[in-house]
Design a protein around this motif. Structure first.
Motif, PDB file in Angstrom:
ATOM      1  N   ARG A   1      51.017   4.961  21.275  1.00 65.13           N
ATOM      2  CA  ARG A   1      50.313   5.343  20.061  1.00 65.13           C
ATOM      3  C   ARG A   1      48.836   4.987  20.140  1.00 65.13           C
ATOM      4  NH1 ARG A   1      50.214   7.038  15.322  1.00 65.13           N
ATOM      5  NH2 ARG A   1      51.945   8.374  15.781  1.00 65.13           N
TER       6      ARG A   1
ATOM      7  N   LEU B   1      47.047   7.726  21.623  1.00 65.11           N
ATOM      8  CA  LEU B   1      46.933   8.857  20.699  1.00 65.11           C
ATOM      9  C   LEU B   1      45.791   8.619  19.720  1.00 65.11           C
ATOM     10  CD1 LEU B   1      48.449  11.493  20.223  1.00 65.11           C
ATOM     11  CD2 LEU B   1      49.778  10.328  18.473  1.00 65.11           C
TER      12      LEU B   1
ATOM     13  N   LYS C   1      42.550   9.227  21.402  1.00 68.32           N
ATOM     14  CA  LYS C   1      42.312  10.656  21.546  1.00 68.32           C
ATOM     15  C   LYS C   1      41.820  11.227  20.221  1.00 68.32           C
ATOM     16  CE  LYS C   1      44.550  14.734  23.408  1.00 68.32           C
ATOM     17  NZ  LYS C   1      45.619  15.516  22.808  1.00 68.32           N
TER      18      LYS C   1
ATOM     19  N   GLU D   1      38.310  13.166  19.367  1.00 65.97           N
ATOM     20  CA  GLU D   1      38.277  14.566  18.912  1.00 65.97           C
ATOM     21  C   GLU D   1      37.564  14.715  17.582  1.00 65.97           C
ATOM     22  OE1 GLU D   1      41.981  16.685  19.066  1.00 65.97           O
ATOM     23  OE2 GLU D   1      42.548  15.540  20.832  1.00 65.97           O
ATOM     24  N   ALA D   2      37.834  13.838  16.628  1.00 74.16           N
ATOM     25  CA  ALA D   2      37.211  13.941  15.309  1.00 74.16           C
ATOM     26  C   ALA D   2      37.246  12.570  14.669  1.00 74.16           C
ATOM     27  CB  ALA D   2      37.962  14.955  14.455  1.00 74.16           C
TER      28      ALA D   2
ATOM     29  N   LEU E   1      37.588  12.400  10.731  1.00 72.27           N
ATOM     30  CA  LEU E   1      38.927  12.704  10.247  1.00 72.27           C
ATOM     31  C   LEU E   1      39.856  11.525  10.527  1.00 72.27           C
ATOM     32  CD1 LEU E   1      40.874  14.697   9.014  1.00 72.27           C
ATOM     33  CD2 LEU E   1      41.274  15.643  11.269  1.00 72.27           C
TER      34      LEU E   1
ATOM     35  N   VAL F   1      42.102   9.282   7.779  1.00 64.12           N
ATOM     36  CA  VAL F   1      43.544   9.099   7.703  1.00 64.12           C
ATOM     37  C   VAL F   1      43.913   7.637   7.976  1.00 64.12           C
ATOM     38  CG1 VAL F   1      44.054  11.474   8.328  1.00 64.12           C
ATOM     39  CG2 VAL F   1      44.010   9.722  10.104  1.00 64.12           C
TER      40      VAL F   1
ATOM     41  N   LEU G   1      39.641  19.158  12.272  1.00 65.17           N
ATOM     42  CA  LEU G   1      40.983  18.857  12.786  1.00 65.17           C
ATOM     43  C   LEU G   1      40.835  18.088  14.077  1.00 65.17           C
ATOM     44  CD1 LEU G   1      42.513  22.361  12.284  1.00 65.17           C
ATOM     45  CD2 LEU G   1      43.388  20.277  11.248  1.00 65.17           C
ATOM     46  N   PHE G   2      41.956  17.727  14.693  1.00 67.45           N
ATOM     47  CA  PHE G   2      41.913  17.227  16.065  1.00 67.45           C
ATOM     48  C   PHE G   2      42.141  18.441  16.953  1.00 67.45           C
ATOM     49  CE2 PHE G   2      43.771  13.623  13.584  1.00 67.45           C
ATOM     50  CZ  PHE G   2      42.627  12.865  13.562  1.00 67.45           C
ATOM     51  N   PRO G   3      41.087  19.104  17.373  1.00 67.89           N
ATOM     52  CA  PRO G   3      41.233  20.458  17.926  1.00 67.89           C
ATOM     53  C   PRO G   3      42.039  20.521  19.217  1.00 67.89           C
ATOM     54  CG  PRO G   3      38.990  19.646  18.206  1.00 67.89           C
ATOM     55  CD  PRO G   3      39.694  18.669  17.343  1.00 67.89           C
ATOM     56  N   ALA G   4      41.964  19.492  20.047  1.00 65.82           N
ATOM     57  CA  ALA G   4      42.633  19.587  21.348  1.00 65.82           C
ATOM     58  C   ALA G   4      44.054  19.025  21.301  1.00 65.82           C
ATOM     59  CB  ALA G   4      41.812  18.857  22.405  1.00 65.82           C
ATOM     60  N   SER G   5      44.532  18.703  20.100  1.00 68.76           N
ATOM     61  CA  SER G   5      45.903  18.214  19.974  1.00 68.76           C
ATOM     62  C   SER G   5      46.779  19.321  19.387  1.00 68.76           C
ATOM     63  CB  SER G   5      45.948  16.998  19.053  1.00 68.76           C
ATOM     64  OG  SER G   5      45.135  15.981  19.556  1.00 68.76           O
TER      65      SER G   5
ATOM     66  N   ASP H   1      51.001  16.961  16.612  1.00 66.36           N
ATOM     67  CA  ASP H   1      50.274  15.713  16.857  1.00 66.36           C
ATOM     68  C   ASP H   1      49.215  15.467  15.791  1.00 66.36           C
ATOM     69  OD1 ASP H   1      51.644  14.762  18.949  1.00 66.36           O
ATOM     70  OD2 ASP H   1      50.228  15.384  20.512  1.00 66.36           O
ATOM     71  N   ASN H   2      48.614  16.537  15.309  1.00 67.44           N
ATOM     72  CA  ASN H   2      47.647  16.400  14.229  1.00 67.44           C
ATOM     73  C   ASN H   2      48.282  15.703  13.041  1.00 67.44           C
ATOM     74  OD1 ASN H   2      44.799  17.792  14.020  1.00 67.44           O
ATOM     75  ND2 ASN H   2      45.966  18.840  15.600  1.00 67.44           N
TER      76      ASN H   2
ATOM     77  N   VAL I   1      51.067  13.991  13.009  1.00 65.20           N
ATOM     78  CA  VAL I   1      51.507  12.647  13.392  1.00 65.20           C
ATOM     79  C   VAL I   1      50.345  11.673  13.288  1.00 65.20           C
ATOM     80  CG1 VAL I   1      52.266  11.254  15.341  1.00 65.20           C
ATOM     81  CG2 VAL I   1      53.411  13.386  14.838  1.00 65.20           C
ATOM     82  N   MET I   2      49.160  12.122  13.725  1.00 58.82           N
ATOM     83  CA  MET I   2      47.979  11.268  13.576  1.00 58.82           C
ATOM     84  C   MET I   2      47.685  11.004  12.114  1.00 58.82           C
ATOM     85  SD  MET I   2      46.616   9.752  15.880  1.00 58.82           S
ATOM     86  CE  MET I   2      45.436   9.101  14.711  1.00 58.82           C
ATOM     87  N   GLY I   3      47.908  12.027  11.279  1.00 60.25           N
ATOM     88  CA  GLY I   3      47.688  11.849   9.844  1.00 60.25           C
ATOM     89  C   GLY I   3      48.568  10.739   9.297  1.00 60.25           C
TER      90      GLY I   3
ATOM     91  N   HIS J   1      49.213   8.069  10.623  1.00 57.07           N
ATOM     92  CA  HIS J   1      48.851   6.852  11.353  1.00 57.07           C
ATOM     93  C   HIS J   1      49.202   5.575  10.586  1.00 57.07           C
ATOM     94  CE1 HIS J   1      46.453   4.091  13.723  1.00 57.07           C
ATOM     95  NE2 HIS J   1      45.916   3.656  12.608  1.00 57.07           N
TER      96      HIS J   1
ATOM     97  N   ARG K   1      57.799  11.590  13.580  1.00 61.67           N
ATOM     98  CA  ARG K   1      57.740  13.001  13.992  1.00 61.67           C
ATOM     99  C   ARG K   1      58.573  13.874  13.057  1.00 61.67           C
ATOM    100  NH1 ARG K   1      55.086  14.302  18.579  1.00 61.67           N
ATOM    101  NH2 ARG K   1      54.032  12.410  19.213  1.00 61.67           N
TER     102      ARG K   1
ATOM    103  N   VAL L   1      47.545  17.399   7.372  1.00 64.61           N
ATOM    104  CA  VAL L   1      47.109  16.118   7.923  1.00 64.61           C
ATOM    105  C   VAL L   1      46.852  15.130   6.798  1.00 64.61           C
ATOM    106  CG1 VAL L   1      45.274  14.948   9.221  1.00 64.61           C
ATOM    107  CG2 VAL L   1      46.141  17.145  10.009  1.00 64.61           C
TER     108      VAL L   1
END
Lengths: 346, 257, 288, 452
Positions: A196, A199, A202, A206-207, A210, A214, B89-93, B97-98, B100-102, B104, B129, B164
């Motif tokens: 994690r 993640l 990453k 990326e952002a 954002l 969160v 957004l997390f563009p490359a995910s 996964d976006n 899931v990151m939300g 966090h 997930r 997200v």
């Protein structure tokens, strides 16, 4: 290929490579004339792999640190000085060197990460120079520009009646030391990246806004990864110091503690493939071996290095790790081209 | 007690007052709209509520607790989520996964867990997930779970942004221009989605929007600001007929159109 | 040791001269950083190439020094155009790619120049030999010439940016890229222009540095570092910032070296800059 | 990959790694006997201490009149700033090797040895210096190593040479001899067997510079000292504090150290001049320091003599300090070749024939390199052996004037008995070059550097 088959292939490849790495000194002894020399080269490769991988860990959060050489210097000098002046065991001082490097990195991380992107790179670059000049300036501690020499200090290990000295005579003992230490460090980095934490890194790269919104403590994570990377870099410095047994901050771009080492690490990382964990390993190994083979043309080496780097950025953005993928694409392209020619000639 | 109390909020950028002495309340379960002409300071208000910017003066209270000047991630922890203007957004995910990151905040990060990830941690990860998939179903993106976020069409990206933010499981959700750049059909779809969310989850929302029509139909209450100062507050119908608001909007209608 | 007030004044004048060459390299760096958001790692090498072109023309082929500087400025600007078109433009905004390509270029240029001109230390003829004394102070003539040239070029650049259409567009792009795009400013044209101008200025800086000090294929690295330091002081993309930052850096180095020795003259400015960065991350003249 | 499998692999790796270390430790004794030695083409035998790796047995007694190769390694910085010096030394070595080979090689016993010279790059980095030494010794079979040009790196290379029974030949100027005590001094001493010095050190040269100063500038009494930032510069400065008064001169002002990467030399020279000296001594110089200090001093209105005790042609200083006068130091002015010994003129002809300019700023460095290898080859031929230990032992017996020839003149011999305790320092003639009041570059005076 099924997922299971893929896993089996991956695991077996890993095991094969691992066995190769472990058997390497013995393979060298059987195949080349100057085994200690080549073992020495692989020791250096191990040290630089660790530095490059640490740099990549920082890069996972989106920032390019160019202070790698500086933190290596801190770790190496701290380890050497503590061993020389206080007579501490090299094992302890290597660890302390890493910790000192991590402490400095951790303290500086907060102010440094207040700036981003280019600014962050500049700041770390300047910091590297500060360390270099300080090492030259504080001659009462560091031996100045002349450097430090400590040939009598060798890490030793005693298990029961067995005593192993990690000397530079055959370099084999030191090679295994580096394999074990670098292996553990890489394992930690690997686990972080695949978990994690990775993640989160990453998401920050990326952002970051954002990620923050969160609930990700962006600054905290950046400081954490920077500190960890500095620890490993410092450790690499310690490993380097007790292998070469001399440290010198000679201020020329070729010197190992000069900013150019950071640039070379960056190159190893990019050439190997920045998006893959194995990129730094592949890049460092191939490039340093190439450099060693190309000793006779060492004056052209920067030219070759620069050209390869630019070519890779332009034509293989995934680096050498992505080579299998590219070769398929290139093969398809070639086949298409040939077919078209065959059709047009008919 | 109101869910969010903003009192005397002020932000000055190098001598320029972006927001001046702004006060308003948001009650639990409400949808409040903040409108105003371009450059009125709406986004600045959001940034201060979320902690991205520190207010020059004033207090923000959330559920009775002062959250003024807290770091963004701490505010998120208190239960305020945000959807950014544009599709951030997390563009490359992947889409999954976006989300899931939300989520966090609802996952566990322990220092050594990552080293030898145990069964417990894995089970937790699976639960996250599964929850993320639920949210994706809610916004209608379940089928795209494995596509890259940057590959989604524009409208769907907006939905993903919402997903997200929802994954944070907030009490209060801030939407920055949720329907800008959408065609009429997409707008109504989005508005339906927002209403549905409120009914299902009891969310409280603050919406910044240019599209007057959308705001009027959606919000329970509207705050109008111009040049950083509140010029009106009330029910949508009242606002629509308020002469000060009309003037403020007409003044800039030319270059908005 | 007694350092007199005269020594200090003399040092400030010498520092201003050093600062002048720093400004010339820093202006290009800061403009490129502001407009293209690239840290041009090869900028120091452009500076070096500029100096070597002067060497080629002036020392090896006997062209007049000042004419050689002008030719070198144009040639280096063309080199900048080529670099921008071939290497920088195709990389649409990926930070790491920029870092890699520009460092790669810097290695290539260094080695290429070294192979062409061999490795020894070289020297350009003096701009104006000897020194004159004013009130007991000795001031080297070539340093005065260097300050004058640096200031003139900075003024020329400033008026270009202030009074011409392209200049205004460039300033706008440096301050707000998206805004400039909306105003219909062609970003590619701006990038090309800024790299060309920056490279030309760096070439003059190289020529001045090469005639006051000496030339070697690796001189760009140090110059680049000075340029980077001064843009941290002055602020990203700011022209007044680059000028003030450069002169400040030159004088600070000179005075610190005078009072605390040449080592401190190198380290202390760097430490100061890092501390400075902590309190004012955007620099003296920076903007958000 | 499964997490558990990774953990298992890690454990496996640890076990295997430790196991291998154990194997090494246990197998140490038998290894030394079974491992084939890095067979050098020259086939020397090592008498050096302990069970060493170099132990190949083809000795000179096998067959009469064989032609063999003698591998001599050189280490110098060939890349990066300052590479000019390393390249020049390499050129000098190549010329010396070519001279011997063209004359039919070295006649040792019944065999003829052709010199095979291999020069590696130390890239100014300790690990690269170490790598280069290991490669030369183990892979290429070098039995004599020359260089490197930086004192600090000699410490890195020396243990590798000693471990492998290889002789380390210092062919460049030393910054300070063993008489000057400081941490990190790498000069020859009884603690460093197989290490010989084939050139003078800065402090051995200085008395002759002061002689010249007192002869030609009798009014110059107060001397200010500067140099590059190194431990030896500080040690030399301290040493001058007692040496200068003994000659009726005075050391004034603090030591001014020029840090590497110093762009502007005016501030340090201003400090230097604030002590109102009559002359400036650059005690340890990089290629630029002498010239930069001279230029800054002249720009600041200083008209006294500026001298440098590191070997360097005055061309080099004048390239930076255009038109300066009253500058002198240890070195050869190539502009004034006519009065020099025939050996040097011959060497310079070969140098020019290779395509180098006749008046080259770095000509001095190649001459030093050339001279060093030439002396080494003379010692090898006189010892009638290619074994490093034998050559080293024999070299120390060459104590009669004229036992060795040098480029700067005849009469050289091995000395330094008092200062180092071993006879491993070369005493040789040398030159002071410079520019007088007339502004002409010339070789001012021949001196004989005699180490007690």
């Amino acid at each position: 290929m099924t997922e299971r088959a893929q896993r089996i292939t991956k695991t077996s490849a890993f095991v094969v490579i691992l066995l190769l790495v472990l058997a390497l000194p013995w393979i060298l002894r059987g195949t080349v004339k100057a085994a200690p020399y080549w073992t020495h080269v692989f020791v250096l490769i191990g040290v630089f792999t660790l530095m490059t991988s640490s740099m990549r860990a920082i890069f996972r959060t989106g920032e390019v640190s160019l202070g790698t050489a500086g933190f290596m210097l801190v770790g190496g000098y701290a380890a050497a000085i503590l061993s020389i002046r206080l007579g501490l065991s090299p094992w302890l001082t290597m660890l302390l060197g890493g910790l000192l490097s991590a402490a400095i990195g951790g303290l500086l991380a907060y102010p440094f990460f207040r700036v981003k992107g280019v600014y962050f790179s500049i700041t770390t670059l300047l910091l590297g120079f500060v360390f270099l000049y300080l090492a030259g300036w504080m001659d009462w501690l560091t031996g100045g520009w002349q450097g430090l020499q400590f040939f009598n200090i060798t890490p030793e290990l005693t298990i029961g009646s067995l005593n192993v000295a990690f000397t530079t005579k055959t370099n084999i003992e030191y090679y295994y030391l580096v394999v074990v230490v670098v292996g553990i460090c890489l394992f930690v980095l690997y686990r972080m990246e695949r978990s994690r934490v990775g993640l989160v890194w990453k998401s920050i790269s990326e952002a970051d806004h954002l990620a923050q919104s969160v609930g990700v403590n962006v600054m905290g994570h950046k400081i954490f990864v920077f500190t960890v990377a500095c620890f490993f870099t410092g450790l690499a410095g310690g490993l380097y110091a007790f292998h070469v047994h001399a440290l010198s901050p000679t201020s020329t771009p070729a010197n190992v503690f000069h900013f150019f080492t950071s640039v070379y690490c960056l190159m190893y990382m990019v050439v190997g493939g920045v998006n893959s964990f194995y990129g730094p390993l592949v890049g460092t190994t191939l490039f340093m071996l190439l450099r060693e083979w190309g000793r006779s043309v060492s004056e052209y080496w920067p030219l070759v290095m620069g050209s390869i780097l630019i070519l890779i950025v332009f034509f293989m953005p995934k680096g050498l790790v992505g080579l299998p993928g590219y070769s398929r694409i290139w093969y398809e392209k070639l086949r298409g081209f040939l077919r078209r020619r065959a059709l047009s000639s008919e | 007690m109101a869910l969010l109390e903003v009192r005397g909020l002020t932000k000055i950028f190098g001598g320029l007052t972006a927001v001046g002495d702004l006060s308003f309340d948001v009650n639990e379960g409400e949808i409040v709209g903040i409108i105003g002409p371009n450059g009125a300071g709406k986004s600045t208000v959001f940034n201060m509520v979320c902690g991205t910017l520190k207010p020059t003066a004033g207090t923000i209270k959330f559920r009775g607790k002062n959250i003024t000047g807290l770091a963004p991630h701490k505010i998120a922890k208190k239960g305020i989520a945000r959807v950014f203007q544009g599709n951030v957004l997390f563009p490359a995910s992947t889409v999954l996964d976006n989300v899931v990151m939300g989520a966090h905040l609802h996952t566990q990060l322990d220092l050594f867990g990552f080293l030898f990830g145990g069964r417990r941690a894995r089970r937790k990860e699976e639960a996250v997930r599964a929850r993320a998939m639920e949210i994706l179903e809610l916004v209608g993106l379940a089928d795209d779970a494995d596509t890259l976020a940057s590959d989604l069409p524009h409208g769907n990206q907006r939905h993903l942004c919402l997903a997200v933010a929802l994954a944070v499981e907030p009490k209060l959700l801030l939407l920055d221009e949720p329907v800008t750049g959408m065609n009429a059909e997409e707008v109504s779809e989005m508005l339906d989605l927002i209403r549905m969310l409120r009914e299902k989850t009891g969310l409280t929302l603050i919406v910044i929007e240019h599209n007057m029509k959308a705001v009027m139909g959606l919000c329970d209450r509207i705050v109008v600001i111009s040049y950083g100062v509140k010029i009106a507050e009330g029910l949508p119908q009242e606002i629509a007929n308020n002469p000060a608001v009309i003037e403020a909007y007409l003044g800039v209608e030319d270059d908005a159109a | 040791m007694d350092i007199t007030a005269q020594d200090a004044v003399q040092s400030i004048i010498n520092g201003l001269c050093m600062g002048g060459t720093y400004v010339l390299i820093g202006l290009g760096l800061t403009l490129i950083l502001g407009i293209m958001n690239i840290l041009q790692f090869a900028h120091g090498e452009v500076y070096m190439v500029g100096a070597f072109i002067v060497y080629l023309l002036c020392v090896l082929n006997g062209v007049n020094l000042y004419l050689a500087v002008v030719i070198s400025m144009i040639a280096t600007a063309v080199l900048g155009l080529i670099l921008e078109r071939v290497f920088l433009r195709p990389l649409k905004g990926v930070f790491l790619s920029y870092v890699c390509v520009t460092t790669g270029l810097s290695l290539i240029l260094q080695t290429a120049v070294m192979l062409v001109f061999s490795k020894g230390v070289k020297q350009l003829p003096s701009l104006w030999g000897g020194s004159f004394s004013v009130g007991g102070m000795f001031i080297s003539r070539e340093r005065v010439v260097a300050i004058v040239i640096a200031l003139l070029l900075t003024l020329a650049l400033y008026s270009f940016l202030k009074w011409t259409r392209y200049g205004l567009a460039m300033t706008a792009s440096a301050q707000h890229r998206e805004g400039a795009l909306m105003q219909g400013i062609n970003p590619n044209l701006m990038s090309a222009l800024v790299v060309a101008i920056g490279s030309g200025l760096a070439a003059v800086g190289g020529a001045l540095g090469g005639s006051i000090f000496n030339l070697d294929p690796y001189m760009g690295g140090l110059a680049f570092m000075k340029g980077v330091t001064l843009i941290v002081i002055g602020g990203l993309g700011s022209i007044p910032g680059a000028v003030v930052g450069g002169l400040f850096l030159g004088v600070a180095e000179s005075l610190l070296a005078l009072f605390f020795g040449s080592q401190m003259g190198i380290i202390l400015p760097l430490v100061l800059v890092i501390i400075f960065l902590l309190f004012r991350p955007k620099g003296l003249f920076g903007h958000d | 990959m499964k997490k558990r499998s990774l953990a298992i692999l890690l454990a496996l790796m640890l076990v295997l790694g430790l196991g291998s270390v154990w194997m090494v430790a246990c197998g140490e004794d038998e290894e030394t006997t079974t491992t084939a030695a890095p067979t050098t083409t020259a086939g020397p035998t090592t008498t050096g201490g302990g069970p060493q790796t170099t132990a190949a047995p083809t000795t000179a007694t096998t067959a009469a009149g064989e032609t063999k190769e003698l591998v001599i390694g050189g280490i110098a910085f060939l890349t990066g700033p300052g590479a000019a010096g390393g390249m020049a030394a390499k050129t000098g070595w190549e010329l010396a090797a070519a001279k011997i080979n063209d004359a039919g090689g070295l006649k040792i016993g019944n065999d003829t040895y052709m010199v095979k010279l291999l020069v590696e790059d130390d890239a100014m980095s300790v690990d690269q210096a170490s790598t280069a030494a290991q490669k030369l010794i183990q892979q290429d079979g070098a039995t004599f190593i020359m260089g490197p040009l930086v004192d600090a790196f000699k410490n890195v290379i020396y243990p590798i040479c000693a471990q492998n029974g290889v002789m380390l030949a210092d062919v460049d100027t030393k910054n300070a001899s063993a008489a000057i005590k400081y941490e990190g001094n790498t000069d020859v001493s009884p603690d460093r067997p197989l290490h010989a010095r084939f050139h003078w050190a800065n402090d051995e040269m200085m008395p002759y510079l002061f002689d010249y100063l007192q002869e030609n500038y009798p009014d110059a009494k107060k001397i200010a000292v500067c140099g590059v930032t190194e431990a030896c510069t500080v040690a030399l400065y301290d040493w001058l504090g007692t040496t200068l008064p003994a000659r009726g001169l005075e050391r004034v002002g603090a030591l001014e150290q020029m840090a590497p990467d110093t762009a502007d030399y005016v501030p340090p020279v201003t400090r230097l001049l604030s002590a109102k000296p009559d002359a400036i001594l650059v005690a340890v110089s990089t290629p630029q320091t002498w010239g930069q200090v001279t230029k800054a001093a002249r720009d600041l209105g200083f008209n006294g003599p500026v001298m440098c005790s590191t070997h360097m042609g005055v061309e080099f200083a004048l390239m930076i300090a255009e038109g300066a006068k009253d500058v002198f130091g240890a070195g050869i002015a190539m502009a004034d070749l006519a009065g020099l010994p025939p050996a040097m003129q011959e060497a310079h002809e070969a140098y020019v024939a290779k395509g180098y300019p006749a008046q080259d700023e770095i000509a001095d460095v190649y001459l030093v390199g050339y001279n060093g290898l030439w002396v080494l080859l003379q010692a090898i031929e006189k010892a009638q052996s290619v074994d490093p230990q034998e050559v080293y032992d024999f070299y120390q017996t060459l104590t009669n004037p004229g036992d060795l020839q040098t480029l700067w003149g005849d009469g050289a011999y091995v000395g330094g008995l008092q200062s180092t305790g071993v006879n491993a320092v070369l005493c040789e003639p040398y030159w002071i070059n410079g520019v007088g009041a007339d502004g002409v570059q010339k070789n001012l005076k021949q001196v004989f550097i005699d180490v007690p």
